[in-house]
Design a protein around this motif. Structure first.
Motif, short mmCIF file in Angstrom:
data_model
loop_
_atom_site.label_atom_id
_atom_site.label_comp_id
_atom_site.label_asym_id
_atom_site.label_seq_id
_atom_site.Cartn_x
_atom_site.Cartn_y
_atom_site.Cartn_z
N SER A 1 0.82 -1.20 0.00
CA SER A 1 0.00 0.00 0.00
C SER A 1 0.86 1.25 0.00
CB SER A 1 -0.90 0.02 1.23
OG SER A 1 -1.77 -1.09 1.20
N VAL A 2 0.32 2.29 -0.61
CA VAL A 2 1.01 3.57 -0.66
C VAL A 2 0.95 4.20 0.73
CG1 VAL A 2 0.92 5.88 -1.67
CG2 VAL A 2 0.41 3.89 -3.07
N PRO A 3 2.04 4.79 1.19
CA PRO A 3 2.01 5.43 2.50
C PRO A 3 0.89 6.48 2.58
CG PRO A 3 4.25 5.37 1.64
CD PRO A 3 3.34 4.91 0.54
N ILE A 4 0.23 6.52 3.72
CA ILE A 4 -0.88 7.45 3.95
C ILE A 4 -0.46 8.89 3.68
CG2 ILE A 4 -2.47 8.34 5.70
CD1 ILE A 4 -3.14 5.49 4.92
N GLN B 1 -6.86 8.50 -2.69
CA GLN B 1 -8.01 9.15 -3.32
C GLN B 1 -8.06 8.89 -4.84
OE1 GLN B 1 -7.70 13.53 -3.54
NE2 GLN B 1 -5.54 13.30 -2.94
N PHE B 2 -6.94 8.52 -5.42
CA PHE B 2 -6.87 8.27 -6.86
C PHE B 2 -6.98 6.79 -7.20
CE2 PHE B 2 -4.04 11.97 -5.99
CZ PHE B 2 -4.90 12.95 -6.49
N HIS B 3 -7.14 5.96 -6.19
CA HIS B 3 -7.11 4.52 -6.39
C HIS B 3 -8.48 3.90 -6.62
CE1 HIS B 3 -2.83 3.91 -4.57
NE2 HIS B 3 -2.87 4.75 -5.55
N ASP C 1 6.23 -2.28 -12.01
CA ASP C 1 5.15 -1.28 -12.02
C ASP C 1 3.81 -1.92 -12.35
OD1 ASP C 1 6.83 0.83 -11.37
OD2 ASP C 1 7.09 1.50 -13.44
N VAL C 2 3.79 -2.81 -13.36
CA VAL C 2 2.55 -3.51 -13.72
C VAL C 2 2.03 -4.30 -12.52
CG1 VAL C 2 1.55 -5.33 -15.16
CG2 VAL C 2 3.11 -3.66 -16.18
N MET C 3 2.93 -5.05 -11.88
CA MET C 3 2.52 -5.89 -10.76
C MET C 3 2.03 -5.05 -9.57
SD MET C 3 2.74 -8.81 -12.04
CE MET C 3 2.26 -9.66 -10.56
N ILE C 4 2.70 -3.96 -9.30
CA ILE C 4 2.30 -3.09 -8.18
C ILE C 4 0.88 -2.60 -8.40
CG2 ILE C 4 2.70 -0.85 -7.09
CD1 ILE C 4 5.77 -1.45 -7.56
N TYR C 5 0.58 -2.11 -9.62
CA TYR C 5 -0.77 -1.63 -9.88
C TYR C 5 -1.80 -2.76 -9.82
CZ TYR C 5 0.40 3.20 -10.92
OH TYR C 5 0.80 4.52 -10.81
N CYS C 6 -1.44 -3.95 -10.28
CA CYS C 6 -2.37 -5.09 -10.18
C CYS C 6 -2.66 -5.43 -8.72
CB CYS C 6 -1.79 -6.31 -10.90
SG CYS C 6 -1.81 -6.20 -12.70
N ILE C 7 -1.64 -5.46 -7.92
CA ILE C 7 -1.81 -5.77 -6.50
C ILE C 7 -2.62 -4.68 -5.81
CG2 ILE C 7 -0.58 -6.03 -4.30
CD1 ILE C 7 1.69 -7.38 -6.03
N GLN C 8 -2.34 -3.43 -6.13
CA GLN C 8 -3.11 -2.34 -5.53
C GLN C 8 -4.57 -2.38 -5.96
OE1 GLN C 8 -0.76 1.12 -6.62
NE2 GLN C 8 0.17 1.19 -4.59
N MET C 9 -4.82 -2.74 -7.23
CA MET C 9 -6.19 -2.84 -7.70
C MET C 9 -6.94 -3.95 -6.97
SD MET C 9 -7.62 -3.11 -11.55
CE MET C 9 -9.37 -3.04 -11.86
N ALA C 10 -6.28 -5.09 -6.76
CA ALA C 10 -6.91 -6.17 -6.01
C ALA C 10 -7.25 -5.70 -4.60
CB ALA C 10 -5.99 -7.39 -5.97
#
Length: 99
Positions: free
Chosen positions: A4-7, A13-15, A55-64
């Motif tokens: 997760s992105v640090p608070i 808000q963009f996720h 980068d692809v994997m990070i966004y996939c994990i964040q989306m999940a």
């Protein structure tokens, strides 16, 4: 998974799912660009390939995470569907797409 992105960045808000899906596609395009003119990365820059893949994997994990889904569960489910759709005896060694 703890990516997760640090608070303090206030990026949550963009996720929204649509933003995450767009970001996956954009980063996948950047990964593909590494191989734009051949089967090897431009200038042999594998490090850049690894960074774009990350980068692809990070966004996939964040989306999940945003969707509240379990990656193991949805991957296993999709693999089970693929196994039914492409049984080994009918698809081994073939790249023909099932109808």
């Amino acid at each position: 998974m703890g990516l997760s992105v640090p608070i303090e960045n206030n990026w949550q808000q963009f996720h929204a799912p649509a933003n995450m899906a767009k970001s996956v596609s954009i980063e996948a395009g950047e990964l593909l660009e590494c191989f734009q003119w051949g089967d090897e990365p431009r200038d042999g820059d594998w490090e850049h390939v690894y960074e774009e893949l990350a980068d692809v994997m990070i966004y996939c994990i964040q989306m999940a995470d945003v969707l509240g889904v379990d990656l193991d569960e949805i991957i296993r489910s999709k693999m089970a569907k693929n196994a039914k759709k492409y049984p080994v005896e009918a698809s081994r060694g073939s790249s023909v797409k099932a109808e």
